[in-house]
Design an enzyme around this catalytic site. Sequence first.
Site: not given
Ligand code: NAD
Length: 520
Positions: A270, A272, A292, A326
Site C-alpha cells: 500500500g 508509503t 511493498e 506502483c
Molecule cells: P493504502 O495505504 O491507503 O491502503 C492499503 C491497504 O492498507 C488497504 O487495505 C487499507 O484498507 C489498509 N490500511 C489503511 N490504513 C491502514 C492502517 N492504518 N493500518 C493498517 N491497514 C491500513 O493504499 P491504497 O490507496 O489502497 O493503494 C495504493 C498504494 O499502494 C500506492 O501507493 C501504490 O504505489 C501502493 N502499491 C504498492 C505495490 C508494491 O508492490 N510496491 C503494489 C500495489 C500498490
Amino acid sequence: MFSHGSPNRDRSARGVPKPDDVSRDRISHFSKGVIHMTATVEHSDLLSADLLIGGKFRQTSTGGAYDHINPSTGLSQASVPLAGTAEVDEAVTAAREAFRTWRKWDPVKRRRTLTKLADLMRAHADELHTVQALESGIPISMAGVLVENSLNWTDYAASAADKLSGEVVPSTPGEIFDYTLVEPVGVVGVIIPWNGPVGSLGMCALPPLAAGCCVIIKPSELAPFSASLFGKLCQEAGIPPGVVSVLPGGAEAGQALVGHPGVDMISFTGGTATSRAIATKCAEMGKRCVLELGGKSADLVFSDADVTKAAQEALGWLLVTNGQACTLASRFIVHTDIYDQYVETLAGLMQGLKVGDAIDPNTGMGPVINARAVERILGMVDRAQQQGATLLTGGTRLDLPGYMIAPTLFGDVDNSSELAQDEVFGPVLSALRFEDEDQAVEMANASQYGLAGYIHTNDLSRALRVAAALETGNVGINGGVAPAAANAPFGGVKQSGLGRLGGIGGILEYTTIKNVQIRL
Ligand code: NAD
C-alpha cells in the site's frame, strides 16, 4: 513539433479530443501469452464480499458496511460488510488453531493442494478478470495481464512448498551433528490495496501459504470481491478451515490485525504514508513485516533508443491499471536530442486511447478508482501548470460516466516539483530533458522512492552501467517489466519498501531458521 493538446482546465469534456480506438498491436507486448476473456459471466453473482472465517462464509460483520461504487459507472453496485475488531479476533483464533496442523502437513500434500488452487484460479480466470474490472476499473482487455501474473506466482509458490530445505552445518565429525530446520513464522496478516487486487493475492498470500503459514487477508474495501472469490477457491482446493481468512475492511480492520498479539507477521502492500504507522507498531511489538510501497519510477530514454518502442512501452504501463500501478514509469527522462520526437509520439498514442467502461472489451484505459482520486489528480494537474510544466495532452475529466480522466502528459517538468516527486496514482505522466548520462542518473535517483527504474538504449555497456547506478529494487531494460517473474525478487529500496516478494527468498521471508545440534 506537434501541437499541444488543449490546456483546458475546465473539468468538463469541452475541448478534450474524443479518444478513439487504440491499436491493439501498440500494446501487444503487454498481453503476449496472457489469458484472454472468453465468456460472459453474470456480474451480480461476482459482487459478493463475504467474510471467510474458520472455513465459513458470512455476510454480516461489526465494522459497518461500505457502499461499493463501480468506478466505470459511478453507480452503487453492492454493499460490502466491513470486518471490525470482533471479526479480526475470531479470524486470529481460527488461524492459530489451524496453524497447529497446517504447519505439520506433509509438504508434498501442501504443494498438491496449492497446485489445485492454481488450477481452480485458472479455471475461474474469466470471473477473476471480470470481478477485477468491476471492483477496480481495470479494463477487461488488460485484466488478463494481472490475472496471468497472479497465476504465475501461485504456480511458483505451490511448486516451492516442498522445496524449503534446511542444511547440515559443518561440525566435528563423530562428535557433533548440526542441522537447520526451516519453519513457518506463524499467522501472517496480509493487507493489500485496491489496485490490481488479483495480482496482490498471488504475490502476497501465496508465499506465506507455501511456507506453511496461515494468512488473514484484508483487502481494501474498494476492491473486496476478488479476495472473497479467492477465499472460495481456497476452500474448494481443500485448504483446511482457518488457514485462509478473508476480512474485507478499511483502516480499522487493518490496524486491529497489525496490533493483534496473535498475528506474528504483517505483509503490507500500500501507500508509503500508511506503512509508517504499520512499521512503527510492528517494531513496538517485535513483529516482522514485509512492506511493498509506492513509487515514482523513472524511465531513462537515451538518444540511441527506439523512440516508438519506448513510447509504446510507456503507454502499455499506463494501461495496465489506468495509471494506478506502483511500478508505473511516470517520469520520462529523455535525451534532449530526441525529446521532441519522444513526447510527440507518446502524446499521439495517448490521444488515440479509447477511455471507457472497464467491462467493455474495446476499452483501452478505464477509470480511476473514485471521486476523491479525481479531485486529487486534477488538483495535481492544476498545480503542475501553476509551477510551469507544459500540458501536452489531457489534463481534464472526460465527459463520460464514472471517474474518467483523459490520459495526460506534461513536458518540461521540473524534477523537484510535486508532479515529479509525488505519486499521482492516475494517468498523468511527466517528461523531462537530460543532456548526459550522469545527469540522467542523478535526476532518476533524486527521489524518495526506489521501486523500479527503466532504461531505453541500444548501448549494452550503458544499459548495464545505468542499471547498476539506479537506486531501485528493480530495473527494466528495453521493455523489461517489473515485477518480472514469480521466480525473481521484487521490492523497493528507500521509501518504496522493505523485504522482497518473489523467488525462494520471497517465500523464506515467512520462515524462521532453527538450528539443532546433537552431541553424538
Ligand atoms: P493504502 O495505504 O491507503 O491502503 C492499503 C491497504 O492498507 C488497504 O487495505 C487499507 O484498507 C489498509 N490500511 C489503511 N490504513 C491502514 C492502517 N492504518 N493500518 C493498517 N491497514 C491500513 O493504499 P491504497 O490507496 O489502497 O493503494 C495504493 C498504494 O499502494 C500506492 O501507493 C501504490 O504505489 C501502493 N502499491 C504498492 C505495490 C508494491 O508492490 N510496491 C503494489 C500495489 C500498490
